[in-house]
Design a protein around this motif. Structure first.
Motif, PDB file in Angstrom:
ATOM      1  N   GLY A  56      50.114  63.676  41.431  1.00  0.00           N
ATOM      2  CA  GLY A  56      51.182  62.802  40.979  1.00  0.00           C
ATOM      3  C   GLY A  56      50.613  61.422  40.735  1.00  0.00           C
ATOM      4  O   GLY A  56      49.857  60.908  41.570  1.00  0.00           O
ATOM      5  N   VAL A  57      50.926  60.827  39.606  1.00  0.00           N
ATOM      6  CA  VAL A  57      50.383  59.516  39.246  1.00  0.00           C
ATOM      7  C   VAL A  57      51.496  58.480  39.332  1.00  0.00           C
ATOM      8  O   VAL A  57      52.531  58.614  38.662  1.00  0.00           O
ATOM      9  N   GLY A  61      50.515  50.988  34.858  1.00  0.00           N
ATOM     10  CA  GLY A  61      49.614  49.958  34.366  1.00  0.00           C
ATOM     11  C   GLY A  61      48.209  50.512  34.370  1.00  0.00           C
ATOM     12  O   GLY A  61      47.804  51.256  33.480  1.00  0.00           O
ATOM     13  N   PHE A  62      47.446  50.165  35.414  1.00  0.00           N
ATOM     14  CA  PHE A  62      46.089  50.684  35.558  1.00  0.00           C
ATOM     15  C   PHE A  62      46.088  52.201  35.704  1.00  0.00           C
ATOM     16  O   PHE A  62      45.096  52.874  35.405  1.00  0.00           O
ATOM     17  N   GLY A  63      47.217  52.754  36.130  1.00  0.00           N
ATOM     18  CA  GLY A  63      47.316  54.197  36.289  1.00  0.00           C
ATOM     19  C   GLY A  63      47.153  54.975  35.002  1.00  0.00           C
ATOM     20  O   GLY A  63      46.932  56.194  35.025  1.00  0.00           O
ATOM     21  N   LEU A  64      47.227  54.295  33.868  1.00  0.00           N
ATOM     22  CA  LEU A  64      47.057  54.958  32.574  1.00  0.00           C
ATOM     23  C   LEU A  64      45.588  55.128  32.192  1.00  0.00           C
ATOM     24  O   LEU A  64      45.283  55.769  31.186  1.00  0.00           O
ATOM     25  N   VAL A  76      48.392  67.154  35.940  1.00  0.00           N
ATOM     26  CA  VAL A  76      49.335  66.114  36.345  1.00  0.00           C
ATOM     27  C   VAL A  76      50.691  66.767  36.553  1.00  0.00           C
ATOM     28  O   VAL A  76      51.346  67.200  35.601  1.00  0.00           O
ATOM     29  N   GLU A  77      51.090  66.861  37.804  1.00  0.00           N
ATOM     30  CA  GLU A  77      52.321  67.541  38.168  1.00  0.00           C
ATOM     31  C   GLU A  77      53.540  66.645  37.983  1.00  0.00           C
ATOM     32  O   GLU A  77      54.619  67.111  37.620  1.00  0.00           O
ATOM     33  N   ALA A  78      53.376  65.335  38.266  1.00  0.00           N
ATOM     34  CA  ALA A  78      54.507  64.416  38.181  1.00  0.00           C
ATOM     35  C   ALA A  78      53.995  62.991  38.015  1.00  0.00           C
ATOM     36  O   ALA A  78      52.849  62.692  38.355  1.00  0.00           O
ATOM     37  N   VAL A  79      54.852  62.124  37.496  1.00  0.00           N
ATOM     38  CA  VAL A  79      54.517  60.709  37.334  1.00  0.00           C
ATOM     39  C   VAL A  79      55.682  59.869  37.823  1.00  0.00           C
ATOM     40  O   VAL A  79      56.817  60.359  37.936  1.00  0.00           O
ATOM     41  N   SER A  80      55.391  58.591  38.088  1.00  0.00           N
ATOM     42  CA  SER A  80      56.459  57.707  38.572  1.00  0.00           C
ATOM     43  C   SER A  80      56.117  56.253  38.310  1.00  0.00           C
ATOM     44  O   SER A  80      54.955  55.848  38.374  1.00  0.00           O
ATOM     45  N   ASP A  81      57.143  55.486  38.011  1.00  0.00           N
ATOM     46  CA  ASP A  81      57.051  54.027  37.955  1.00  0.00           C
ATOM     47  C   ASP A  81      58.473  53.491  38.059  1.00  0.00           C
ATOM     48  O   ASP A  81      59.428  54.115  37.585  1.00  0.00           O
ATOM     49  N   LEU A  82      58.602  52.329  38.702  1.00  0.00           N
ATOM     50  CA  LEU A  82      59.928  51.722  38.825  1.00  0.00           C
ATOM     51  C   LEU A  82      60.473  51.255  37.485  1.00  0.00           C
ATOM     52  O   LEU A  82      61.692  51.141  37.308  1.00  0.00           O
ATOM     53  N   ILE A  83      59.575  50.994  36.526  1.00  0.00           N
ATOM     54  CA  ILE A  83      59.973  50.464  35.220  1.00  0.00           C
ATOM     55  C   ILE A  83      60.048  51.604  34.214  1.00  0.00           C
ATOM     56  O   ILE A  83      59.065  52.315  33.987  1.00  0.00           O
ATOM     57  N   PRO A  84      61.214  51.828  33.593  1.00  0.00           N
ATOM     58  CA  PRO A  84      61.403  52.992  32.713  1.00  0.00           C
ATOM     59  C   PRO A  84      60.371  53.118  31.597  1.00  0.00           C
ATOM     60  O   PRO A  84      59.863  54.222  31.342  1.00  0.00           O
ATOM     61  N   LEU A  90      53.449  56.900  31.012  1.00  0.00           N
ATOM     62  CA  LEU A  90      52.755  57.867  31.858  1.00  0.00           C
ATOM     63  C   LEU A  90      53.022  59.295  31.391  1.00  0.00           C
ATOM     64  O   LEU A  90      52.098  60.123  31.329  1.00  0.00           O
ATOM     65  N   LYS A  91      54.259  59.588  31.063  1.00  0.00           N
ATOM     66  CA  LYS A  91      54.607  60.928  30.596  1.00  0.00           C
ATOM     67  C   LYS A  91      53.849  61.265  29.314  1.00  0.00           C
ATOM     68  O   LYS A  91      53.325  62.374  29.154  1.00  0.00           O
ATOM     69  N   GLY A  92      53.754  60.301  28.421  1.00  0.00           N
ATOM     70  CA  GLY A  92      53.060  60.529  27.166  1.00  0.00           C
ATOM     71  C   GLY A  92      51.560  60.686  27.354  1.00  0.00           C
ATOM     72  O   GLY A  92      50.945  61.592  26.768  1.00  0.00           O
ATOM     73  N   LYS A  93      50.961  59.825  28.153  1.00  0.00           N
ATOM     74  CA  LYS A  93      49.512  59.870  28.354  1.00  0.00           C
ATOM     75  C   LYS A  93      49.079  61.179  29.006  1.00  0.00           C
ATOM     76  O   LYS A  93      48.112  61.822  28.568  1.00  0.00           O
ATOM     77  N   TYR A  94      49.794  61.575  30.044  1.00  0.00           N
ATOM     78  CA  TYR A  94      49.367  62.732  30.821  1.00  0.00           C
ATOM     79  C   TYR A  94      50.099  64.021  30.446  1.00  0.00           C
ATOM     80  O   TYR A  94      49.932  65.039  31.126  1.00  0.00           O
ATOM     81  N   LYS A  95      50.912  63.947  29.398  1.00  0.00           N
ATOM     82  CA  LYS A  95      51.608  65.141  28.900  1.00  0.00           C
ATOM     83  C   LYS A  95      52.371  65.835  30.027  1.00  0.00           C
ATOM     84  O   LYS A  95      52.252  67.043  30.253  1.00  0.00           O
TER      85      LYS A  95
END
Length: 407
Positions: A56-57, A61-64, A76-84, A90-95
């Motif tokens: 899970g990422v 920011g730097f996580g990309l 990549v099973e899941a992604v998260s950020d407080l900012i939509p 993140l969803k786009g980068k890691y599919k």
């Protein structure tokens, strides 16, 4: 700053490459044999397992900047950020279509094996502990912590849970650092007697810097103490010799007219920190972290009994390795050490693919990563004490140790 070229070149360096490093044909032939010994027995990366780490990422920011989706043993099973909008990136980068609004939600996902934490620096320790308490292995951005109390908590949590932690410290896998480790392992440098590590990021932390604000609110970088971000510098020494920094005298400088040094949450008055450490082997190590000098990037110089290694720098100094009667001015190719899908430079001196691969393979092989919690604390704790020294006008202070068998 001497970043390696973008490349997908495979295999270890050829004899022709080594021959080009020597000053004369006779010397070059002998030196080629020396340098080939550095890579002897080193195979190109090969997939040896069908296991896959489900990561899970957290942090768009730097996580990309990493390569989780390109590693054959990771998904990549899941992604998260407080900012939509960051979640969407993140969803786009890691599919990855599975997204959570917060780390607190993501860590509850039973399908997540490990979490990559790229949240603000003051949150790292708390978030790492939270992930481990939910049974997740963790890699986080640097620093691992910003207080000695957080260091103690990280050590206690890691040893109680038995989970793996790795710090994504880029200087550890800069190619100059990789080369120094190999030269040391083969005995070609001798003992490192003195080292200099530097990290310059002009303007950061000031009121006027763009990273000090988001949506009209101060970010964690507003007035942030430079010596609480020491790992880009300290990793150059600790990450090559595995020495421990045991004492420090640090001088801090600021700007009496800078508003960010008057109302920051860290009670910090410094834009620059210049520290002189002593190691457990009695060696001096000069470490600079500065937000207000006319220089940029990360670099190091290693001075040993039989040679010296110089990183390239923003002033134009080239990469250079000096051994007795020999000089290297061409960086060897290390791409063979990572999967071929990841053999390109995505930042910080080509380090990102190597960090990605090391964490994934540590979990696949059920072992501690190279930058485990103890190494990570050896990178950042000295900076915490150096900042305290600067606040005491350079008083030399002892540095507590957080290795496996006691503080």
């Amino acid at each position: 700053m001497g970043h390696p070229k973008q490349s997908k070149k495979q295999g270890i360096p050829s004899r022709r490459t080594f021959l080009q490093w020597g000053a004369t044909t006779i010397m070059a032939t002998a030196f080629a044999e020396k340098m080939e010994s550095v890579f002897s027995g080193e195979e190109s990366w090969q997939k040896k397992s069908d296991k896959r780490v489900r990561i899970g990422v957290v942090g768009g920011g730097f996580g990309l900047a990493f390569h989780w989706h390109e590693h054959p043993n990771c998904i990549v099973e899941a992604v998260s950020d407080l900012i939509p909008e960051r979640r969407e990136r993140l969803k786009g980068k890691y599919k990855c279509d599975k997204a959570y609004d917060s780390l607190e939600e993501l860590v509850k996902d039973p399908d997540v094996d490990a979490v990559a934490v790229f949240t603000p620096a003051p949150d790292h320790a708390r978030h790492v502990v939270q992930c481990m308490e939910h049974g997740k292995h963790v890699i986080s951005a640097c620093p691992a912590c910003i207080t000695l109390e957080e260091a103690e908590k990280l050590k206690e949590t890691k040893e109680r849970t038995g989970l793996y932690y790795m710090n994504a410290e880029t200087s550890y896998f800069r190619w100059e650092t990789i080369l120094v480790r190999k030269l040391l392992q083969k005995g070609l440098l001798g003992e490192i007697l003195y080292c200099e590590g530097e990290y310059y990021h002009p303007g950061i932390g000031r009121t006027s810097h763009e990273l000090s604000w988001r949506d009209g609110k101060k970010t964690w970088r507003y007035g942030y103490p430079p010596m609480l971000y020491p790992t880009h510098s300290t990793a150059f020494l600790v990450g090559t010799t595995r020495e421990r920094l045991v004492s420090v005298s640090c001088v801090g400088t600021g700007d009496p007219e800078e508003p960010a040094l008057k109302d920051n949450p860290y009670n910090n008055k410094f834009l620059n920190g210049m520290a002189l450490f002593t190691t457990d082997k009695g060696h001096p190590f000069r470490c600079n972290v500065a937000w207000d000098v006319f220089a940029d990037g990360e670099r190091a110089q290693w001075f040993a009994g039989n040679g010296a290694v110089y990183s390239a720098n923003s002033a134009g100094q080239p990469f250079n390795v000096r051994l007795k009667n020999d000089t290297i001015t061409t960086m060897p190719d290390f791409w063979h050490l990572v999967p071929d899908t990841m053999r390109y430079d995505s930042g910080h001196g080509g380090s990102h693919p190597f960090l990605t691969n090391e964490f994934v393979m540590a979990l696949i092989e059920d072992r501690e990563p190279a930058i485990d919690l103890y190494e990570s604390l050896a990178f950042c704790v000295p900076g915490i004490v150096a900042h305290e020294s600067a606040q005491r006008e350079g008083e030399r202070l002892k540095i507590p140790q957080f290795d496996k068998h006691g503080v």
